[in-house]
Design an enzyme around this catalytic site. Sequence first.
Site, PDB file in Angstrom:
ATOM      1  CG  ASP A  38      -1.805  -1.171   1.350  1.00 57.62           C
ATOM      2  OD1 ASP A  38      -1.753  -2.053   0.484  1.00 57.62           O
ATOM      3  OD2 ASP A  38      -2.558  -1.239   2.333  1.00 57.62           O
ATOM      4  CD  GLU A  75       0.005  -5.499   9.366  1.00 58.41           C
ATOM      5  OE1 GLU A  75      -0.432  -4.941   8.330  1.00 58.41           O
ATOM      6  OE2 GLU A  75      -0.180  -5.033  10.522  1.00 58.41           O
TER       7      GLU A  75
END
Length: 457
Positions: A180, A415
């Site tokens: 992103d 993550e």
Amino acid sequence: MSAGGAEGPGADTERLWRLAVATLDGNWEHDHTVPSRTLYPHQWSWDSAFIAVGLAHVRPDRAWRELESLFRAQWADGRVPHIVFNPRLPVGAYFPGPEFWASDRADGAPAAATSGLVQPPVHALTAWLAYRRAPSDAARAALARLYPRLVAQQRYLATRRDVGGGGLACVVHPWESGLDNSPAWDGPMAAVPADVAVMRAYRRHDTRHAPAAHRPTDLDYARYVAIVAGYRDGGYRDDDLGRRHPFLVECPLFNAAAGAAEHALARIAPLVGADPGPHRERAAGITEALVRRLYDPRTGTFRPRDLRTGRLVPARTVLGLAPLILPDLPAPQVAAVVTEACSARFGVARQMDRPLPSYDRTAPDFEPLRYWRGPSWMNINWLVRRGLLAHGRADLADGLRRSMLGLVAGAGCHEYFHPDTGAGLGSPAFGWTAALVLDLLAREPAPAGAAGGRPAV
């Protein structure tokens, strides 16, 4: 960073296996796995694909439920949305939520509330790997149900998204790339008109769960919102994107995933009574287009192309290594990309001192804590490792595997990870990290008595 005892059978291997299975079980949500219970409470597209790879080792029935639940939300035009929203959650559980996307107002959207964007099409590859890991009549039946949907996904990208006309799909938002906040998007994003004041009307969810210094800035988010709002207000139509859409980029990883998907579909096709030939032809076409349009011979790496300017972006990111997953990547490009991977920028080696970063660690704007601007991510590392194996570099692939297992052994299923220290960052108990740890460990038999354990094949 070394995995230490995680490399072979032993207490650390058993601990990692149990941790990964427990993480996946804890994130299971009725018919899919959430990436995390904190920051990502819905279903994400490429997360589900990677998670299916791990589930195939321990819960094969869930692997197929994972993929089929996602593809039930496929749009009529073939796009697979990058988020499928859980209607059981309250408004405000995630930003931007279903009320912002307003998919119910778009032609061809499913009954489920979804986003209107897509993510890298890794699904056919992971479906093939799930089948190969646990073949059965039920798995073959699941492949037969998924196959036409996977074909429709590929057709959508090859037709609606070939804005540049050169045989590659373009992404219409940084979120579609999966990376992103990569520095690769800085130039294209800078051309998107946006006012940071627009964010006063919204409440960001991400900075409630992670430090703001680790996340995209408010200006980044203002641009993200502006791009989505324009696409949404146009009904998520893809006609005439070149004239009216502000962000159009051909991404190496996205298109390498599309090529790998065609190779996987060529494997799947005979199992479901279909012709593999067209998939092989399309795979060859994507590889040729990637080399022709995105390979930079001057620097020996692949770079995204900004269709607004026609230029390759200057940032050297891990996106440039992703075409290694293509088995038909020509030898000169393979050699150049392996050299790039082993350079000081990325540091892949037989014995790795530090994790593989998402961005050139020698760049002056390298940020070891900020989302996709330096940290190490398990899913990208897994793709690069597969590429190294595909091109005969098992030595480097083994070094990367040990590094990946070492991250989780030291910090848990986070993550992402600090690219120097290996410290866990972002959401804890993260789904794809757990799933891909299982895949890395499965070359050894599962530890005796481990939860969900089964012998590797």
